[in-house]
Design a protein around this motif. Structure first.
Motif, mmCIF file in Angstrom:
data_model
loop_
_atom_site.group_PDB
_atom_site.id
_atom_site.type_symbol
_atom_site.label_atom_id
_atom_site.label_comp_id
_atom_site.label_asym_id
_atom_site.label_seq_id
_atom_site.Cartn_x
_atom_site.Cartn_y
_atom_site.Cartn_z
ATOM 1 N N GLU A 62 0.843 -1.195 0.000
ATOM 2 C CA GLU A 62 0.000 0.000 0.000
ATOM 3 C C GLU A 62 0.880 1.248 0.000
ATOM 4 O O GLU A 62 1.837 1.340 0.786
ATOM 5 C CB GLU A 62 -0.940 0.002 1.203
ATOM 6 C CG GLU A 62 -2.006 -1.095 1.132
ATOM 7 C CD GLU A 62 -3.054 -0.960 2.220
ATOM 8 O OE1 GLU A 62 -2.886 -0.085 3.100
ATOM 9 O OE2 GLU A 62 -4.035 -1.738 2.193
ATOM 10 N N TYR A 63 0.517 2.192 -0.886
ATOM 11 C CA TYR A 63 1.303 3.408 -1.050
ATOM 12 C C TYR A 63 0.348 4.589 -1.250
ATOM 13 O O TYR A 63 -0.846 4.407 -1.475
ATOM 14 C CB TYR A 63 2.236 3.286 -2.257
ATOM 15 C CG TYR A 63 3.065 2.024 -2.258
ATOM 16 C CD1 TYR A 63 4.284 1.968 -1.599
ATOM 17 C CD2 TYR A 63 2.612 0.871 -2.892
ATOM 18 C CE1 TYR A 63 5.039 0.802 -1.577
ATOM 19 C CE2 TYR A 63 3.355 -0.303 -2.876
ATOM 20 C CZ TYR A 63 4.562 -0.330 -2.229
ATOM 21 O OH TYR A 63 5.291 -1.479 -2.207
ATOM 22 N N VAL A 64 0.908 5.769 -1.174
ATOM 23 C CA VAL A 64 0.148 6.987 -1.456
ATOM 24 C C VAL A 64 0.430 7.391 -2.900
ATOM 25 O O VAL A 64 1.597 7.527 -3.299
ATOM 26 C CB VAL A 64 0.536 8.126 -0.499
ATOM 27 C CG1 VAL A 64 -0.195 9.407 -0.878
ATOM 28 C CG2 VAL A 64 0.209 7.734 0.942
ATOM 29 N N PHE A 224 3.087 6.786 -8.028
ATOM 30 C CA PHE A 224 3.409 6.522 -6.625
ATOM 31 C C PHE A 224 4.866 6.091 -6.544
ATOM 32 O O PHE A 224 5.525 5.854 -7.568
ATOM 33 C CB PHE A 224 2.490 5.454 -6.023
ATOM 34 C CG PHE A 224 2.474 4.148 -6.777
ATOM 35 C CD1 PHE A 224 3.264 3.088 -6.370
ATOM 36 C CD2 PHE A 224 1.656 3.976 -7.889
ATOM 37 C CE1 PHE A 224 3.255 1.886 -7.050
ATOM 38 C CE2 PHE A 224 1.644 2.773 -8.579
ATOM 39 C CZ PHE A 224 2.435 1.730 -8.161
ATOM 40 N N ILE A 256 -7.316 1.335 -6.357
ATOM 41 C CA ILE A 256 -7.226 2.554 -5.556
ATOM 42 C C ILE A 256 -8.487 2.712 -4.727
ATOM 43 O O ILE A 256 -9.539 2.147 -5.038
ATOM 44 C CB ILE A 256 -6.997 3.803 -6.429
ATOM 45 C CG1 ILE A 256 -8.185 4.015 -7.373
ATOM 46 C CG2 ILE A 256 -5.715 3.682 -7.215
ATOM 47 C CD1 ILE A 256 -8.082 5.301 -8.162
ATOM 48 N N THR A 257 -8.357 3.490 -3.664
ATOM 49 C CA THR A 257 -9.465 3.767 -2.763
ATOM 50 C C THR A 257 -9.945 5.195 -2.989
ATOM 51 O O THR A 257 -9.137 6.127 -3.027
ATOM 52 C CB THR A 257 -9.032 3.591 -1.299
ATOM 53 O OG1 THR A 257 -8.543 2.251 -1.123
ATOM 54 C CG2 THR A 257 -10.197 3.833 -0.352
ATOM 55 N N GLU A 263 -13.655 1.130 -2.716
ATOM 56 C CA GLU A 263 -12.646 0.751 -3.700
ATOM 57 C C GLU A 263 -13.152 1.022 -5.105
ATOM 58 O O GLU A 263 -14.286 0.694 -5.451
ATOM 59 C CB GLU A 263 -12.282 -0.730 -3.547
ATOM 60 C CG GLU A 263 -11.146 -1.183 -4.445
ATOM 61 C CD GLU A 263 -10.740 -2.613 -4.205
ATOM 62 O OE1 GLU A 263 -10.950 -3.458 -5.108
ATOM 63 O OE2 GLU A 263 -10.226 -2.913 -3.105
ATOM 64 N N THR A 303 -4.598 9.573 -3.491
ATOM 65 C CA THR A 303 -5.386 8.393 -3.184
ATOM 66 C C THR A 303 -4.488 7.310 -2.623
ATOM 67 O O THR A 303 -3.257 7.385 -2.718
ATOM 68 C CB THR A 303 -6.096 7.867 -4.449
ATOM 69 O OG1 THR A 303 -6.939 6.768 -4.112
ATOM 70 C CG2 THR A 303 -5.083 7.414 -5.488
ATOM 71 N N LYS A 304 -5.100 6.299 -2.005
ATOM 72 C CA LYS A 304 -4.347 5.156 -1.488
ATOM 73 C C LYS A 304 -4.284 4.092 -2.572
ATOM 74 O O LYS A 304 -5.304 3.680 -3.124
ATOM 75 C CB LYS A 304 -5.020 4.605 -0.229
ATOM 76 C CG LYS A 304 -4.231 3.477 0.430
ATOM 77 C CD LYS A 304 -4.793 3.133 1.789
ATOM 78 C CE LYS A 304 -6.139 2.454 1.686
ATOM 79 N NZ LYS A 304 -6.637 1.981 2.984
ATOM 80 N N VAL A 305 -3.082 3.655 -2.886
ATOM 81 C CA VAL A 305 -2.849 2.702 -3.963
ATOM 82 C C VAL A 305 -2.487 1.348 -3.361
ATOM 83 O O VAL A 305 -1.611 1.254 -2.499
ATOM 84 C CB VAL A 305 -1.718 3.185 -4.892
ATOM 85 C CG1 VAL A 305 -1.512 2.200 -6.027
ATOM 86 C CG2 VAL A 305 -2.035 4.569 -5.435
ATOM 87 N N LYS A 306 -3.158 0.317 -3.821
ATOM 88 C CA LYS A 306 -2.869 -1.055 -3.399
ATOM 89 C C LYS A 306 -2.305 -1.801 -4.604
ATOM 90 O O LYS A 306 -2.961 -1.910 -5.626
ATOM 91 C CB LYS A 306 -4.126 -1.737 -2.867
ATOM 92 C CG LYS A 306 -3.889 -3.105 -2.253
ATOM 93 C CD LYS A 306 -5.191 -3.649 -1.682
ATOM 94 C CE LYS A 306 -4.989 -5.008 -1.027
ATOM 95 N NZ LYS A 306 -6.271 -5.551 -0.495
#
Length: 400
Positions: A62-64, A224, A256-257, A263, A303-306
Motif C-alpha cells: 500500500e502506497y500513497v 506513486f 485505488i481507494t 474501492e 489516493t491510497k494505492v494497493k
C-alpha cells in the motif's frame, strides 16, 4: 495397705484409658487414610490446534499515489492581439479541432493581402523575364545579340523565379499567422475556466499567453513511489515492475481507494518503473494506467494505492496469534502425532491480514497450537482439539 491398693487400682484404670485412646487414634488415622478423597491423575492441558494447509497467496503493498490526466495541454496564444471572442462553456467537453477563442485578425488579414500582392507582382516579373529570355535566345543564335545580353536575360529569369518562391513562402507564413488568430482545441477533453477575459491583450511576447487548459482523463495515470527494499524483494522473486511477463499467470496491477473509502471498481496495470532510485528519498517512481470512463477520478487528487507485488503459489500460512516473537526469532508449537508439543523456530515472510507466510520450518499436514500455547513447554504432552471442538466443549460445560 489400703492406700497402696487404691493407687494400684488408679494406675490400672489410667493405663486402660490410655490404651483405649491409642486404639481410637489409630482407628481414626487409618480411617482418614482409607476414606480420604483420592486425586485423579493430572490430565494434560487442552490446546486448540489447526492443521497446516497450502494456498496461493497474493502479496500486496500500500502506497500513497497521485492521479494525473493522460493528457494535460495548455492552450496558449501564438500571436499577439486583443482577445475578441470565446466559443465554449467553461468546464464542458470539447472535441478536437473545435474553435475556442478568436484573436482580433484585422492586422494579420492585412499581412496576408500584402503577401498575396507581393506574390502576384513576383509572378508578373517572372513572366516578363521569361518572355525576355525567349526573345534573346533566337537573336543570340543568329549573332544578333551578345553573350552578355543572353546572360543578363537568364539571370533575370532565375532571379524572378526565386522571388516567386520567396513570395509564396511569405504568403504561406502570413496565412498561418492569420490562422493562429482562431485558437482551436488540439485534443478532445474537458476545458478549464478561461485564463484571459475578452478584450485582454494576449500573445507570446507583449500579452498574456495562457488562455485555458485541456484535460483528457478518459484514462488516468497513477503515480506513486516504492522503496528500494520493495525493488530488491521483487528481484528475488523475478518480478519486474512495468514489464508484462507472459510466462507468469499474473501481472502486477493496482487498485485505488476513493475519497469515501470505497474501492474503485476498475483495475490498472503497472506500465512504468523508474530505472533509478532517488538518492534523496530512497524510492523510485512507478506508474500505472487506469480507465476512467465515468470521470470519477479527478486529476491532481491523492489516493491510497494497493499494488499486487507477488503471488506465492502453495504458500504455508499460519495465524498471527499462533506465533511467538522473541529475541532469538519467531516460533510456533507443533503437535506431533503422539500429542507431544515441539517448540519450532520458523522463518517468516510477509504478513497478510491476520496471517503470516512461513518460508521455512513447517510442512503441509502438520498441526500447530493456535490457542493455549502460553502454558506449554517443549516436550509437554497435550490434549489437541480443533477450534470448533474446543468451543463446543466449553459451551457444554457451562451451566444452564
Amino acid at each position: 495397705m489400703r492406700i497402696f491398693s487404691n493407687v494400684n487400682r488408679f494406675l490400672s484404670d489410667h493405663k486402660a484409658i490410655v490404651g483405649v485412646a491409642a486404639v481410637v487414634i489409630a482407628i481414626s488415622v487409618a480411617a482418614y487414610f482409607y476414606f480420604r478423597p483420592r486425586h485423579a491423575a493430572e490430565e494434560p492441558p487442552t490446546v486448540e490446534v489447526e492443521e497446516i494447509t497450502t494456498r496461493d497467496v497474493s502479496v500486496y503493498g500500500e502506497y500513497v499515489g497521485r492521479i494525473r490526466a493522460q493528457q494535460f495541454v495548455e492552450i496558449h496564444a501564438r500571436v499577439e492581439g486583443y482577445l475578441e471572442s470565446m466559443f465554449f462553456k467553461e468546464g464542458s467537453y470539447i472535441n478536437k479541432g473545435q474553435t475556442l477563442f478568436v484573436i482580433d485578425p484585422k492586422l494579420y488579414k492585412a499581412h496576408v493581402e500584402k503577401a498575396r500582392a507581393q506574390l502576384n507582382k513576383a509572378r508578373a516579373q517572372a513572366k516578363k523575364a521569361e518572355r525576355d529570355l525567349m526573345r534573346i535566345r533566337p537573336l543570340y543564335e543568329q549573332n544578333a545579340a551578345s553573350q552578355l545580353d543572353l546572360d543578363n536575360a537568364e539571370a533575370a529569369y532565375e532571379s524572378a523565379n526565386a522571388e516567386v518562391v520567396v513570395s509564396e513562402a511569405d504568403l504561406t507564413q502570413a496565412e498561418l499567422t492569420l490562422g493562429y488568430t482562431r485558437v482551436t482545441s488540439p485534443i478532445s477533453g474537458y476545458i478549464s475556466e478561461r485564463s484571459a477575459d475578452i478584450g485582454t491583450l494576449v500573445g507570446p511576447t507583449g500579452g498574456k499567453s495562457l488562455l485555458a487548459t485541456m484535460v483528457k482523463s478518459d484514462t488516468v495515470r497513477i503515480d506513486f513511489s516504492m522503496t528500494a527494499l520493495d525493488y530488491l524483494r521483487s528481484k528475488e522473486r523475478n518480478v519486474n515492475f512495468g514489464v508484462q511477463d507472459s510466462t507468469r499467470k499474473w501481472n502486477s496491477y493496482v487498485t485505488i481507494t476513493l475519497a469515501d473509502g470505497t474501492e474503485y471498481p476498475h483495475r490498472g496495470l503497472v506500465d512504468f518503473a523508474d530505472p533509478q532510485v532517488d538518492p534523496k528519498t530512497g524510492t523510485f517512481s512507478v506508474r500505472a494506467e487506469m480507465t476512467n470512463p465515468e470521470h470519477r477520478l479527478l486529476p491532481g487528487e491523492f489516493t491510497k494505492v494497493k499494488v499486487l507485488l507477488d503471488v506465492r503459489e502453495k504458500a504455508v500460512t499460519v495465524p498471527v496469534k499462533s506465533m511467538v516473537i522473541e529475541k532469538g526469532g519467531a516460533y510456533v508449537y507443533v503437535v506431533r502425532p503422539d500429542s507431544i508439543v515441539e517448540k519450532r523456530f520458523v522463518e517468516t515472510g510477509p504478513e497478510l491480514d491476520n496471517s503470516v507466510i512461513v518460508e521455512r520450518g513447517l510442512a503441509k499436514g502438520e498441526q500447530i497450537v493456535t490457542e493455549g500455547y502460553h502454558k506449554l513447554t517443549h516436550g509437554m504432552k497435550v490434549k489437541p482439539m480443533r477450534a470448533g471442538a474446543v468451543r463446543n466443549d466449553e459451551n457444554e460445560s457451562k451451566p444452564e
